[in-house]
Design an enzyme around this catalytic site. Sequence first.
Site, PDB file in Angstrom:
ATOM      1  N   LYS A  49     -22.714 -46.114 -57.608  1.00 54.43           N
ATOM      2  CA  LYS A  49     -22.350 -47.041 -57.948  1.00 54.43           C
ATOM      3  C   LYS A  49     -20.545 -46.419 -57.354  1.00 54.43           C
ATOM      4  O   LYS A  49     -20.398 -45.250 -56.931  1.00 54.43           O
ATOM      5  CB  LYS A  49     -21.514 -46.927 -59.208  1.00 54.43           C
ATOM      6  CG  LYS A  49     -23.204 -47.367 -60.364  1.00 54.43           C
ATOM      7  CD  LYS A  49     -22.388 -47.586 -62.080  1.00 54.43           C
ATOM      8  CE  LYS A  49     -23.568 -48.472 -62.700  1.00 54.43           C
ATOM      9  NZ  LYS A  49     -22.926 -48.643 -64.410  1.00 54.43           N
ATOM     10  N   TYR A  67     -27.612 -38.212 -73.680  1.00 54.78           N
ATOM     11  CA  TYR A  67     -28.633 -38.305 -73.822  1.00 54.78           C
ATOM     12  C   TYR A  67     -29.546 -36.557 -74.640  1.00 54.78           C
ATOM     13  O   TYR A  67     -30.286 -36.639 -75.150  1.00 54.78           O
ATOM     14  CB  TYR A  67     -28.932 -38.184 -72.146  1.00 54.78           C
ATOM     15  CG  TYR A  67     -29.414 -39.110 -71.720  1.00 54.78           C
ATOM     16  CD1 TYR A  67     -30.187 -39.879 -71.896  1.00 54.78           C
ATOM     17  CD2 TYR A  67     -28.447 -39.222 -70.375  1.00 54.78           C
ATOM     18  CE1 TYR A  67     -30.279 -41.047 -71.029  1.00 54.78           C
ATOM     19  CE2 TYR A  67     -28.285 -40.266 -70.066  1.00 54.78           C
ATOM     20  CZ  TYR A  67     -28.902 -41.180 -70.172  1.00 54.78           C
ATOM     21  OH  TYR A  67     -28.845 -42.460 -69.248  1.00 54.78           O
ATOM     22  N   ARG A  81     -31.549 -45.623 -60.374  1.00 52.24           N
ATOM     23  CA  ARG A  81     -31.371 -46.643 -61.003  1.00 52.24           C
ATOM     24  C   ARG A  81     -32.486 -47.523 -59.737  1.00 52.24           C
ATOM     25  O   ARG A  81     -32.844 -47.125 -59.160  1.00 52.24           O
ATOM     26  CB  ARG A  81     -30.340 -46.731 -60.377  1.00 52.24           C
ATOM     27  CG  ARG A  81     -28.975 -46.588 -61.269  1.00 52.24           C
ATOM     28  CD  ARG A  81     -27.762 -46.619 -61.589  1.00 52.24           C
ATOM     29  NE  ARG A  81     -26.691 -46.249 -62.331  1.00 52.24           N
ATOM     30  CZ  ARG A  81     -25.917 -45.638 -61.677  1.00 52.24           C
ATOM     31  NH1 ARG A  81     -26.613 -44.888 -60.511  1.00 52.24           N
ATOM     32  NH2 ARG A  81     -24.735 -44.670 -62.568  1.00 52.24           N
ATOM     33  N   HIS A  87     -34.611 -48.392 -66.359  1.00 54.49           N
ATOM     34  CA  HIS A  87     -33.587 -47.239 -67.015  1.00 54.49           C
ATOM     35  C   HIS A  87     -35.081 -46.689 -67.962  1.00 54.49           C
ATOM     36  O   HIS A  87     -33.887 -45.825 -68.457  1.00 54.49           O
ATOM     37  CB  HIS A  87     -33.236 -48.472 -67.805  1.00 54.49           C
ATOM     38  CG  HIS A  87     -31.392 -48.091 -66.758  1.00 54.49           C
ATOM     39  ND1 HIS A  87     -30.512 -48.203 -65.631  1.00 54.49           N
ATOM     40  CD2 HIS A  87     -30.319 -47.587 -67.847  1.00 54.49           C
ATOM     41  CE1 HIS A  87     -29.861 -47.824 -65.871  1.00 54.49           C
ATOM     42  NE2 HIS A  87     -29.602 -47.476 -66.327  1.00 54.49           N
ATOM     43  N   ARG A 109     -35.150 -43.658 -65.905  1.00 53.00           N
ATOM     44  CA  ARG A 109     -33.876 -43.067 -65.830  1.00 53.00           C
ATOM     45  C   ARG A 109     -33.579 -42.326 -67.386  1.00 53.00           C
ATOM     46  O   ARG A 109     -33.285 -41.013 -66.908  1.00 53.00           O
ATOM     47  CB  ARG A 109     -32.843 -44.095 -66.078  1.00 53.00           C
ATOM     48  CG  ARG A 109     -32.077 -43.273 -65.222  1.00 53.00           C
ATOM     49  CD  ARG A 109     -30.839 -44.247 -64.593  1.00 53.00           C
ATOM     50  NE  ARG A 109     -29.693 -44.115 -64.724  1.00 53.00           N
ATOM     51  CZ  ARG A 109     -29.048 -43.029 -63.641  1.00 53.00           C
ATOM     52  NH1 ARG A 109     -29.455 -42.865 -62.815  1.00 53.00           N
ATOM     53  NH2 ARG A 109     -27.758 -43.024 -63.692  1.00 53.00           N
ATOM     54  N   HIS A 160     -23.515 -39.451 -62.475  1.00 51.39           N
ATOM     55  CA  HIS A 160     -22.408 -40.048 -63.452  1.00 51.39           C
ATOM     56  C   HIS A 160     -21.179 -39.701 -63.166  1.00 51.39           C
ATOM     57  O   HIS A 160     -21.054 -38.430 -62.781  1.00 51.39           O
ATOM     58  CB  HIS A 160     -22.733 -39.282 -65.259  1.00 51.39           C
ATOM     59  CG  HIS A 160     -24.170 -40.754 -65.803  1.00 51.39           C
ATOM     60  ND1 HIS A 160     -25.058 -40.009 -67.179  1.00 51.39           N
ATOM     61  CD2 HIS A 160     -24.352 -41.355 -65.410  1.00 51.39           C
ATOM     62  CE1 HIS A 160     -25.247 -40.811 -67.561  1.00 51.39           C
ATOM     63  NE2 HIS A 160     -25.831 -42.197 -66.535  1.00 51.39           N
TER      64      HIS A 160
END
Length: 322
Positions: A195, A302, A163, A267, A270, A293
């Site tokens: 995150k 994806y 990110r 993004h 990404r 994730h």
Amino acid sequence: MSSAAVVTSGPLEAALDDYLAHLRVERGLSANTTAAYRRDLGRYVRHLEAAGRTSLGAVRSGDVAAFLTAVREGADGGAPLSPSSAARALAAVRGWHRFAHAEGQTADDPAADVRAPTQLRRLPHALSVDAVGRLLEAAGQGEGPVPLRDRALLELLYSTGGRISEVVGLDVDAVGWLGAAAGDAGAEAVRLRGKGDKERVVPVGSYARAALDAYLVRARAPLAAAGAGTPALFLNTRGRRLSRQSAWAVLQGAAQRAGLRDHVSPHTLRHSFATHLLQGGADVRVVQELLGHASVTTTQIYTMVTPDTLREVYAAAHPRAL
């Protein structure tokens, strides 16, 4: 003492503060994420107070459903929310009620059975391999330290799938060797902090490694000379850490010079990273780890953007495909 000198909060606000402290301290959510929860749940508190609910224990499932309708239509005086934003707000509400029930603050969970609005599942946009190559070449055009920095920045974004906040947040000592003893050849890697303040180690490809070497040897010192000293990997022309906004501008400028007509965001790189790995045969769970994730279902979207690969695998593997 005037009444204006004393500021008090009601039971709902106090309960919300308790929950936000839990998210920040015990779950380790970032300040930005906690602020987003406060915005959504603050709107929910105002909705409940307008409906005459003074505590979480008085809330019923109909109140939660009414809030969802209100934010979708803007009937509570706020801006109408899209299905995805309304689903995000509902997720925040569910988390709060689930926490309150688990902590014994309420007898039940009124949000458990309230369903989010149906959303169209939008596929992430990915650039072709050729378009990514043109973008990265365009980033390094020009003389001086800035083009070297810009090329290294975009190469690292695409090489790691990081990110934008993770990459501009890197310090120099976050770049190291993966699986190699001192003095041995090894694979370059970076430690990205994602995150929930979770750290992951992601390998760096040879192109990004070469761009980083060029930047660190020939460009970072001249940029750092303008500042007071910082461990940040990527610096602006004042010798300070490059901001997310400045990194976004770097990408937009490179996309324009490369002649890319589609909207390109950090993004996008990404998404391209994940899509190209899956097209190359990478396992979805490996891609999940690389992207950071929490759930593989987030990564599986994806797989929806590689229909040619899916058809080829099906044709090669199914006994009655051909």
